[in-house]
Design an enzyme around this catalytic site. Sequence first.
Site, PDB file in Angstrom:
ATOM      1  N   CYS A 204      23.695   4.146  20.048  1.00  0.00           N
ATOM      2  CA  CYS A 204      25.152   4.024  19.832  1.00  0.00           C
ATOM      3  C   CYS A 204      25.484   3.782  18.364  1.00  0.00           C
ATOM      4  CB  CYS A 204      25.743   2.934  20.717  1.00  0.00           C
ATOM      5  SG  CYS A 204      25.398   1.250  20.174  1.00  0.00           S
TER       6      CYS A 204
ATOM      7  N   ASP B 237      11.193  -0.222  -0.214  1.00  0.00           N
ATOM      8  CA  ASP B 237      10.890  -1.646  -0.393  1.00  0.00           C
ATOM      9  C   ASP B 237      11.979  -2.410  -1.144  1.00  0.00           C
ATOM     10  OD1 ASP B 237      10.474  -0.903  -3.096  1.00  0.00           O
ATOM     11  OD2 ASP B 237       8.323  -0.652  -2.777  1.00  0.00           O
TER      12      ASP B 237
ATOM     13  N   PRO C 190       0.823  -1.210   0.000  1.00  0.00           N
ATOM     14  CA  PRO C 190       0.000   0.000   0.000  1.00  0.00           C
ATOM     15  C   PRO C 190       0.859   1.263   0.000  1.00  0.00           C
ATOM     16  CG  PRO C 190      -0.125  -1.125   2.138  1.00  0.00           C
ATOM     17  CD  PRO C 190       0.690  -1.996   1.242  1.00  0.00           C
ATOM     18  N   ASP C 191       0.384   2.332  -0.648  1.00  0.00           N
ATOM     19  CA  ASP C 191       1.092   3.611  -0.569  1.00  0.00           C
ATOM     20  C   ASP C 191       0.623   4.336   0.688  1.00  0.00           C
ATOM     21  OD1 ASP C 191      -1.399   4.587  -1.245  1.00  0.00           O
ATOM     22  OD2 ASP C 191      -0.801   5.477  -3.150  1.00  0.00           O
ATOM     23  N   PHE C 192       1.030   5.593   0.870  1.00  0.00           N
ATOM     24  CA  PHE C 192       0.597   6.347   2.039  1.00  0.00           C
ATOM     25  C   PHE C 192      -0.784   6.967   1.829  1.00  0.00           C
ATOM     26  CE2 PHE C 192       4.898   7.689   4.129  1.00  0.00           C
ATOM     27  CZ  PHE C 192       5.010   6.416   4.638  1.00  0.00           C
ATOM     28  N   ARG C 193      -0.893   7.660   0.685  1.00  0.00           N
ATOM     29  CA  ARG C 193      -1.976   8.644   0.595  1.00  0.00           C
ATOM     30  C   ARG C 193      -3.147   8.274  -0.289  1.00  0.00           C
ATOM     31  NH1 ARG C 193       2.834  11.005   1.131  1.00  0.00           N
ATOM     32  NH2 ARG C 193       3.137  12.338   2.948  1.00  0.00           N
TER      33      ARG C 193
ATOM     34  N   CYS D 175      24.262  -1.967  23.617  1.00  0.00           N
ATOM     35  CA  CYS D 175      23.808  -1.028  24.656  1.00  0.00           C
ATOM     36  C   CYS D 175      22.314  -1.178  24.966  1.00  0.00           C
ATOM     37  CB  CYS D 175      24.116   0.409  24.246  1.00  0.00           C
ATOM     38  SG  CYS D 175      22.984   1.048  22.996  1.00  0.00           S
TER      39      CYS D 175
ATOM     40  N   CYS E 193       0.406   3.343 -13.493  1.00  0.00           N
ATOM     41  CA  CYS E 193       1.697   3.550 -14.169  1.00  0.00           C
ATOM     42  C   CYS E 193       2.116   2.347 -15.002  1.00  0.00           C
ATOM     43  CB  CYS E 193       2.769   3.981 -13.173  1.00  0.00           C
ATOM     44  SG  CYS E 193       2.960   2.904 -11.767  1.00  0.00           S
TER      45      CYS E 193
ATOM     46  N   HIS F 271      14.980   8.051   0.818  1.00  0.00           N
ATOM     47  CA  HIS F 271      14.443   7.896   2.166  1.00  0.00           C
ATOM     48  C   HIS F 271      14.991   6.639   2.842  1.00  0.00           C
ATOM     49  CE1 HIS F 271      10.870  10.671   0.909  1.00  0.00           C
ATOM     50  NE2 HIS F 271      11.997  11.315   1.062  1.00  0.00           N
TER      51      HIS F 271
ATOM     52  N   CYS G 271      21.463   0.718  15.836  1.00  0.00           N
ATOM     53  CA  CYS G 271      20.949   1.216  17.114  1.00  0.00           C
ATOM     54  C   CYS G 271      20.766   2.725  17.026  1.00  0.00           C
ATOM     55  CB  CYS G 271      21.967   0.873  18.204  1.00  0.00           C
ATOM     56  SG  CYS G 271      21.597   1.661  19.784  1.00  0.00           S
TER      57      CYS G 271
ATOM     58  N   GLN H 211      11.819   7.220  -3.527  1.00  0.00           N
ATOM     59  CA  GLN H 211      11.414   7.467  -2.147  1.00  0.00           C
ATOM     60  C   GLN H 211      11.058   6.161  -1.470  1.00  0.00           C
ATOM     61  OE1 GLN H 211       8.647  11.239  -2.133  1.00  0.00           O
ATOM     62  NE2 GLN H 211       8.583  10.272  -4.107  1.00  0.00           N
ATOM     63  N   ASN H 212      11.061   5.081  -2.240  1.00  0.00           N
ATOM     64  CA  ASN H 212      10.562   3.822  -1.699  1.00  0.00           C
ATOM     65  C   ASN H 212      11.602   3.136  -0.827  1.00  0.00           C
ATOM     66  OD1 ASN H 212       8.255   4.364  -3.017  1.00  0.00           O
ATOM     67  ND2 ASN H 212       8.575   2.929  -4.697  1.00  0.00           N
TER      68      ASN H 212
ATOM     69  N   GLY I 298       4.450   7.411 -10.024  1.00  0.00           N
ATOM     70  CA  GLY I 298       3.843   6.954  -8.777  1.00  0.00           C
ATOM     71  C   GLY I 298       4.241   7.699  -7.521  1.00  0.00           C
ATOM     72  N   THR I 299       4.227   9.025  -7.583  1.00  0.00           N
ATOM     73  CA  THR I 299       4.490   9.773  -6.347  1.00  0.00           C
ATOM     74  C   THR I 299       3.580  10.989  -6.251  1.00  0.00           C
ATOM     75  OG1 THR I 299       6.082  11.170  -5.163  1.00  0.00           O
ATOM     76  CG2 THR I 299       6.486  10.862  -7.511  1.00  0.00           C
TER      77      THR I 299
ATOM     78  N   GLU J  31      -2.796  10.826 -10.604  1.00  0.00           N
ATOM     79  CA  GLU J  31      -3.265  12.216 -10.525  1.00  0.00           C
ATOM     80  C   GLU J  31      -2.124  13.134 -10.938  1.00  0.00           C
ATOM     81  OE1 GLU J  31      -3.933  12.964  -6.350  1.00  0.00           O
ATOM     82  OE2 GLU J  31      -2.079  11.940  -5.792  1.00  0.00           O
TER      83      GLU J  31
HETATM   84  P1  CNA Z   1       2.179   8.743  -1.589  1.00  0.00           P
HETATM   85  O1  CNA Z   1       2.178  10.088  -0.996  1.00  0.00           O
HETATM   86  O2  CNA Z   1       1.389   7.670  -0.955  1.00  0.00           O
HETATM   87  O3  CNA Z   1       1.688   8.937  -3.104  1.00  0.00           O
HETATM   88  C1  CNA Z   1       1.524   7.874  -4.005  1.00  0.00           C
HETATM   89  C2  CNA Z   1       1.118   8.446  -5.348  1.00  0.00           C
HETATM   90  O4  CNA Z   1       1.070   7.388  -6.288  1.00  0.00           O
HETATM   91  C3  CNA Z   1      -0.254   9.108  -5.348  1.00  0.00           C
HETATM   92  O5  CNA Z   1      -0.200  10.286  -6.125  1.00  0.00           O
HETATM   93  C4  CNA Z   1      -1.162   8.048  -5.999  1.00  0.00           C
HETATM   94  O6  CNA Z   1      -2.225   8.612  -6.717  1.00  0.00           O
HETATM   95  C5  CNA Z   1      -0.189   7.395  -6.942  1.00  0.00           C
HETATM   96  N1  CNA Z   1      -0.491   6.001  -7.258  1.00  0.00           N
HETATM   97  C6  CNA Z   1      -0.909   5.008  -6.439  1.00  0.00           C
HETATM   98  N2  CNA Z   1      -1.004   3.845  -7.104  1.00  0.00           N
HETATM   99  C7  CNA Z   1      -0.640   4.117  -8.391  1.00  0.00           C
HETATM  100  C8  CNA Z   1      -0.529   3.327  -9.572  1.00  0.00           C
HETATM  101  N3  CNA Z   1      -0.792   2.017  -9.594  1.00  0.00           N
HETATM  102  N4  CNA Z   1      -0.142   3.956 -10.724  1.00  0.00           N
HETATM  103  C9  CNA Z   1       0.140   5.273 -10.742  1.00  0.00           C
HETATM  104  N5  CNA Z   1       0.054   6.058  -9.657  1.00  0.00           N
HETATM  105  C10 CNA Z   1      -0.316   5.480  -8.491  1.00  0.00           C
HETATM  106  O7  CNA Z   1       3.677   8.179  -1.767  1.00  0.00           O
HETATM  107  P2  CNA Z   1       5.007   8.988  -2.092  1.00  0.00           P
HETATM  108  O8  CNA Z   1       6.014   7.983  -2.460  1.00  0.00           O
HETATM  109  O9  CNA Z   1       4.791  10.126  -2.989  1.00  0.00           O
HETATM  110  O10 CNA Z   1       5.332   9.593  -0.639  1.00  0.00           O
HETATM  111  C11 CNA Z   1       6.540   9.545  -0.132  1.00  0.00           C
HETATM  112  C12 CNA Z   1       6.673   8.557   1.042  1.00  0.00           C
HETATM  113  C13 CNA Z   1       5.862   7.297   0.927  1.00  0.00           C
HETATM  114  C14 CNA Z   1       8.078   8.067   1.057  1.00  0.00           C
HETATM  115  O11 CNA Z   1       8.711   8.537   2.195  1.00  0.00           O
HETATM  116  C15 CNA Z   1       8.049   6.537   1.052  1.00  0.00           C
HETATM  117  O12 CNA Z   1       9.021   6.005   1.889  1.00  0.00           O
HETATM  118  C16 CNA Z   1       6.702   6.197   1.537  1.00  0.00           C
HETATM  119  N6  CNA Z   1       6.175   4.856   1.207  1.00  0.00           N
HETATM  120  C17 CNA Z   1       6.906   3.934   0.546  1.00  0.00           C
HETATM  121  C18 CNA Z   1       6.388   2.683   0.257  1.00  0.00           C
HETATM  122  C19 CNA Z   1       7.238   1.701  -0.483  1.00  0.00           C
HETATM  123  O13 CNA Z   1       8.430   1.645  -0.282  1.00  0.00           O
HETATM  124  N7  CNA Z   1       6.649   0.914  -1.381  1.00  0.00           N
HETATM  125  C20 CNA Z   1       5.080   2.363   0.631  1.00  0.00           C
HETATM  126  C21 CNA Z   1       4.341   3.331   1.322  1.00  0.00           C
HETATM  127  C22 CNA Z   1       4.892   4.581   1.592  1.00  0.00           C
END
Ligand code: CNA
Length: 278
Positions: free
Chosen positions: A149, A121, A45-48, A173, A254, A138, A146, A118-119, A209-210, A236
Amino acid sequence: VPESTKPENLSERSLPAVADYIKSGKARKVVVLTGAGISTAAGIPDFRSPETGLYANLAALDLEEPEDVFSLPFFKENPKPFYVLAKDLYPGKFHPTISHVFISLLATKGLLYQLFTQNIDCLERAAGVPADLIVEAHGSFASQRCIDCKTPYPDEKMREHVSRAVVPHCEKCNGLVKPDIVFFHENLPSLFFDRRHMAEEADLVIVLGTSLTVHPFAGLPDLAPVEVPRVLFNMERVGSLGSQPDDVLVLGDCDTGVRQLADALGWREELEAEWRKL
Ligand code: CNA
């Protein structure tokens, strides 16, 4: 951008025009910027994203603010919610997506100048993108230490703790152990700042995808000169993408957009074959 404004480097603002630009050899320094959206198709899952995003589903962790799970002061008080989440996100359970493999293909063809992700994973590495072309802005789950230390903690023990959502403690520690992922208000790795100039030198920027909400990462697409084509593959419109004459927006998931670009490039079969191999 008004329809009448002609792009400078692309013949028109479309994906086939981007493919022509790449095929003509004008894109030799492709800078790719990625976020959680490239991994949602892998099951992470993403964040937002509304409903499916982690922030919409953190009630189970009993947090007041979703951001708390990535806050250092909160972690020091209560590391458990982070480890519950880490269990779900931990590398090794997931398979790279077509979008990850496309980035790897750019590298194979000698076109990838730098990937900034930014991922956390590690799926770019899993897809075969060479480590020296990746900036994990990130951090990642690839190492841990730790918080007091700073002594590194063994990978195997970490894996074992995370798999049970048990909080690991420093062997020296007894301090809390945290993966080397960047929490809110923590500094980004120095590699990010050392390589940020590469975004200024790009001749093509691809954003995938960000939400471009987390700074300073979110500023990267604006470092390239204004006439450099920028392509956005996202659900978006985000950041300033779409505001310049050579910007191309490919809204939707994407992997679908990337497959269309691969078709236009004549890379589709190779892309699918590489993906199946993984
Ligand atoms: P976000 O803020 O959750 O944004 C994700 C973006 O991707 C949004 O604009 C969505 O509309 C879009 N989106 C979602 N699914 C799809 C898809 N299938 N195709 C195209 N677009 C899509 O995440 P960001 O990465 O922008 O925010 C930064 C944070 C989220 C970072 O610090 C990450 O570490 C953190 N994060 C990472 C993971 C991971 O490593 N997979 C998972 C969740 C959060």
